[in-house]
Design a protein around this motif. Structure first.
Motif, PDB file in Angstrom:
ATOM      1  N   UNK A 217      41.147 -17.388  62.877  1.00 49.53           N
ATOM      2  CA  UNK A 217      40.570 -18.332  61.914  1.00 49.53           C
ATOM      3  C   UNK A 217      41.387 -18.350  60.623  1.00 49.53           C
ATOM      4  N   UNK A 218      41.801 -17.173  60.165  1.00 49.37           N
ATOM      5  CA  UNK A 218      42.627 -17.090  58.956  1.00 49.37           C
ATOM      6  C   UNK A 218      43.963 -17.808  59.174  1.00 49.37           C
ATOM      7  N   UNK A 219      44.546 -17.639  60.364  1.00 46.25           N
ATOM      8  CA  UNK A 219      45.814 -18.304  60.683  1.00 46.25           C
ATOM      9  C   UNK A 219      45.637 -19.821  60.702  1.00 46.25           C
ATOM     10  N   UNK A 220      44.519 -20.279  61.252  1.00 45.56           N
ATOM     11  CA  UNK A 220      44.239 -21.716  61.279  1.00 45.56           C
ATOM     12  C   UNK A 220      44.131 -22.277  59.869  1.00 45.56           C
ATOM     13  N   UNK A 221      43.457 -21.561  58.983  1.00 44.67           N
ATOM     14  CA  UNK A 221      43.335 -21.997  57.589  1.00 44.67           C
ATOM     15  C   UNK A 221      44.708 -22.014  56.918  1.00 44.67           C
ATOM     16  N   UNK A 222      45.542 -21.001  57.217  1.00 44.57           N
ATOM     17  CA  UNK A 222      46.880 -20.932  56.624  1.00 44.57           C
ATOM     18  C   UNK A 222      47.716 -22.135  57.043  1.00 44.57           C
ATOM     19  N   UNK A 223      47.677 -22.502  58.326  1.00 45.32           N
ATOM     20  CA  UNK A 223      48.445 -23.664  58.778  1.00 45.32           C
ATOM     21  C   UNK A 223      47.866 -24.970  58.244  1.00 45.32           C
ATOM     22  N   UNK A 224      46.552 -25.052  58.148  1.00 47.92           N
ATOM     23  CA  UNK A 224      45.931 -26.248  57.573  1.00 47.92           C
ATOM     24  C   UNK A 224      46.384 -26.441  56.132  1.00 47.92           C
ATOM     25  N   UNK A 225      46.414 -25.338  55.361  1.00 47.65           N
ATOM     26  CA  UNK A 225      46.888 -25.418  53.979  1.00 47.65           C
ATOM     27  C   UNK A 225      48.362 -25.776  53.912  1.00 47.65           C
ATOM     28  N   UNK A 226      49.164 -25.264  54.874  1.00 48.50           N
ATOM     29  CA  UNK A 226      50.592 -25.584  54.901  1.00 48.50           C
ATOM     30  C   UNK A 226      50.807 -27.071  55.176  1.00 48.50           C
ATOM     31  N   UNK A 227      50.129 -27.625  56.181  1.00 57.04           N
ATOM     32  CA  UNK A 227      50.312 -29.035  56.529  1.00 57.04           C
ATOM     33  C   UNK A 227      49.766 -29.952  55.435  1.00 57.04           C
ATOM     34  N   UNK A 228      48.799 -29.478  54.671  1.00 59.41           N
ATOM     35  CA  UNK A 228      48.265 -30.275  53.563  1.00 59.41           C
ATOM     36  C   UNK A 228      49.076 -30.068  52.284  1.00 59.41           C
TER      37      UNK A 228
END
Length: 134
Positions: free
Chosen positions: A8-19
Motif C-alpha cells: 500500500x505504501x508503494x502504491x501511494x509512492x507511485x501515485x505521488x510520483x505520477x502526479x
C-alpha cells in the motif's frame, strides 16, 4: 499484514510520483534503514492494556513509556528494531481531544524556552541582533 501494508505504501509512492508530487520511489538500504513492520486494525488486538499481534497466541510483554487514555483506540501499530537490537512499539491512536503529555518532553520544552528567553535578555534593544518588534 505488514507485507500488504508495504505494498500500500508503494502504491501511494507511485501515485505521488505520477502526479508529480514526489520523486521516483527508491529501495530502502539494508544498511541504513530501520527494520519495521506496520500492522493495521485487522492485524492486532488491543484490550485492557495488552497488545497481541497477528499470528501470536500470547500478548507482547511491553514496558509502556506512558499509559494510554481510557478512550484511546489504536488504529495502527508499528513494531521497529533499532541498530542496538532493541524493539519498540508505536501506537497511532485516534484523537479524542484530550492532550497526552510526556513529562520528559515538558521538561525539555521548558528548558528550551528558558534558554531562548536568556538569549533574548542578553541582546541590546535597537541593535541589529536585538529583539524585533513586528
Amino acid at each position: 499484514m505488514p507485507l500488504q501494508q508495504a505494498l500500500r505504501h508503494l502504491q501511494v509512492a507511485f501515485t505521488n510520483f505520477w502526479a508529480k508530487r514526489a520523486k521516483y520511489p527508491t529501495f530502502k538500504s539494508k544498511k541504513r534503514s530501520r527494520r519495521s513492520a506496520e500492522y493495521t486494525t485487522s492485524a492486532f488486538r488491543y484490550r485492557d492494556g495488552r497488545l497481541t499481534l497477528a499470528k501470536m497466541t500470547e500478548p507482547l510483554d511491553i514496558v509502556w513509556s506512558r499509559p494510554l487514555p481510557e478512550s484511546a483506540s489504536p488504529s495502527t501499530v508499528t513494531v521497529s528494531q533499532d541498530s542496538a537490537g532493541r524493539w519498540f512499539v508505536s501506537l497511532l491512536c485516534l484523537s479524542t481531544g484530550e492532550k497526552i503529555t510526556n513529562p520528559k518532553h515538558e521538561r525539555r520544552d521548558r528548558a528550551a524556552l528558558a534558554r531562548a528567553q536568556r538569549n533574548l535578555a542578553r541582546k541590546e534593544k535597537g541593535s541589529a541582533n536585538g529583539p524585533r518588534h513586528g
